[in-house]
Scaffold this motif. Structure first.
Motif, mmCIF file in Angstrom:
data_model
loop_
_atom_site.group_PDB
_atom_site.id
_atom_site.type_symbol
_atom_site.label_atom_id
_atom_site.label_comp_id
_atom_site.label_asym_id
_atom_site.label_seq_id
_atom_site.Cartn_x
_atom_site.Cartn_y
_atom_site.Cartn_z
ATOM 1 N N VAL A 146 0.771 -1.299 0.145
ATOM 2 C CA VAL A 146 -0.115 -0.098 0.065
ATOM 3 C C VAL A 146 0.818 1.230 -0.069
ATOM 4 N N ALA A 147 1.895 1.149 0.888
ATOM 5 C CA ALA A 147 2.741 2.216 1.089
ATOM 6 C C ALA A 147 3.523 2.544 -0.148
ATOM 7 N N ARG A 148 4.059 1.614 -0.962
ATOM 8 C CA ARG A 148 4.608 1.382 -2.320
ATOM 9 C C ARG A 148 4.011 2.157 -3.405
ATOM 10 N N GLY A 149 2.638 1.790 -3.227
ATOM 11 C CA GLY A 149 1.568 2.441 -4.299
ATOM 12 C C GLY A 149 1.450 3.746 -4.169
ATOM 13 N N ALA A 150 1.307 4.179 -2.758
ATOM 14 C CA ALA A 150 1.168 5.656 -2.532
ATOM 15 C C ALA A 150 2.650 6.313 -2.771
ATOM 16 N N ALA A 151 3.839 5.888 -2.604
ATOM 17 C CA ALA A 151 5.070 6.486 -3.225
ATOM 18 C C ALA A 151 5.098 6.287 -4.655
ATOM 19 N N GLU A 152 4.535 5.628 -5.330
ATOM 20 C CA GLU A 152 4.914 5.948 -6.809
ATOM 21 C C GLU A 152 3.773 7.055 -7.153
ATOM 22 N N VAL A 153 2.627 7.220 -6.712
ATOM 23 C CA VAL A 153 1.843 8.331 -6.980
ATOM 24 C C VAL A 153 2.613 9.526 -6.352
ATOM 25 N N LEU A 154 3.332 9.503 -5.349
ATOM 26 C CA LEU A 154 3.852 10.920 -5.029
ATOM 27 C C LEU A 154 5.402 11.019 -5.799
ATOM 28 N N ILE A 155 5.805 10.208 -6.158
ATOM 29 C CA ILE A 155 7.022 10.228 -7.005
ATOM 30 C C ILE A 155 6.616 10.874 -8.264
ATOM 31 N N ASP A 156 5.726 10.321 -8.993
ATOM 32 C CA ASP A 156 5.235 10.656 -10.423
ATOM 33 C C ASP A 156 4.670 11.822 -10.421
ATOM 34 N N ALA A 157 4.013 12.456 -9.218
ATOM 35 C CA ALA A 157 3.289 13.699 -9.270
ATOM 36 C C ALA A 157 4.180 14.948 -8.890
ATOM 37 N N SER A 158 5.501 14.427 -8.152
ATOM 38 C CA SER A 158 6.368 15.520 -7.782
ATOM 39 C C SER A 158 7.303 15.813 -9.122
ATOM 40 N N LEU A 159 7.471 14.684 -9.971
ATOM 41 C CA LEU A 159 8.078 14.631 -11.317
ATOM 42 C C LEU A 159 7.483 15.523 -12.233
ATOM 43 N N THR A 160 6.059 15.366 -12.177
ATOM 44 C CA THR A 160 5.282 16.262 -13.048
ATOM 45 C C THR A 160 5.366 17.543 -12.790
ATOM 46 N N SER A 161 5.233 17.895 -11.489
ATOM 47 C CA SER A 161 5.381 19.204 -10.945
ATOM 48 C C SER A 161 6.705 20.171 -10.963
ATOM 49 N N ALA A 162 7.661 19.238 -11.104
ATOM 50 C CA ALA A 162 9.001 19.859 -11.022
ATOM 51 C C ALA A 162 9.589 20.474 -12.100
#
Length: 193
Positions: free
Chosen positions: A177-193
């Motif tokens: 579950v945490a890994r799935g949330a981490a994937e979302v956070l990583i992708d969102a942070s790269l998109t916003s960067a």
């Protein structure tokens, strides 16, 4: 020559540390006396106290060794990952393996802090130092990925929360579950960067 004959037997100090680690992790630090450690290690009490003059000294060395083993295992998983993103996600894969271990009882540092943090400042400090080192390691991986630095504490919080949830709920699924949330956070942070 036989490999078993060339291998050195564990020292009294090592036997004490292994016994203490096992007992503290399975029963709790406050529930285990030095005599129980001595008995499990099979060493005379005098030799135990020659290596560790106090229970606090023993607890600190157990925590130091746990920190070292955690870092080595995490470093190996990160080194095996092919990309910066995969290196960050490897953290959660390590947690998943750990949570599926039959002896999993949560994070030894969280447990030690919960038991002794209010009465043993050096134990609280050791727990804080380990958590700080973990956050720093994540910060290095986030920098390697080229993501905003505020991603690291978010990923650390996911990992720490997964450890607590897995221990309390008895559910190893907390890592995935945490890994799935981490994937979302990583992708969102790269998109916003």
């Amino acid at each position: 020559m036989n490999d078993l004959m060339t291998a050195e037997a564990p020292s009294d100090r090592d036997r004490v540390l292994e016994a203490a680690d096992h007992l503290f992790y399975s029963r709790g630090i406050q529930a285990v006396g030095m005599d129980a450690v001595r008995s499990e290690a099979g060493v005379p009490l005098k030799r135990l106290y020659a290596s560790f003059p106090s229970k606090e000294a023993l607890v600190l060395e157990v925590l130091r060794r746990r920190s070292e083993r955690w870092r080595e295992g995490l470093d190996a998983a990160i080194a095996a990952a092919a990309t910066p993103r995969a290196k960050l996600l490897a953290v959660y894969d390590v947690l998943d393996d750990w949570f599926h271990d039959d002896g999993f009882r949560g994070c030894v540092f969280i447990n030690a802090f919960g038991e002794l943090g209010a009465v043993a400042p050096v134990v609280a400090s050791a727990a804080r130092d380990q958590k700080h080192a973990f956050r720093e390691q994540l910060a290095d991986l986030v920098a390697e990925l080229g993501a905003p630095e505020d991603l690291a504490p978010r990923l650390a919080l996911l990992a720490e929360g997964a450890q607590t949830t897995a221990a309390i709920d008895g559910s190893p699924d907390a890592a995935s579950v945490a890994r799935g949330a981490a994937e979302v956070l990583i992708d969102a942070s790269l998109t916003s960067a």
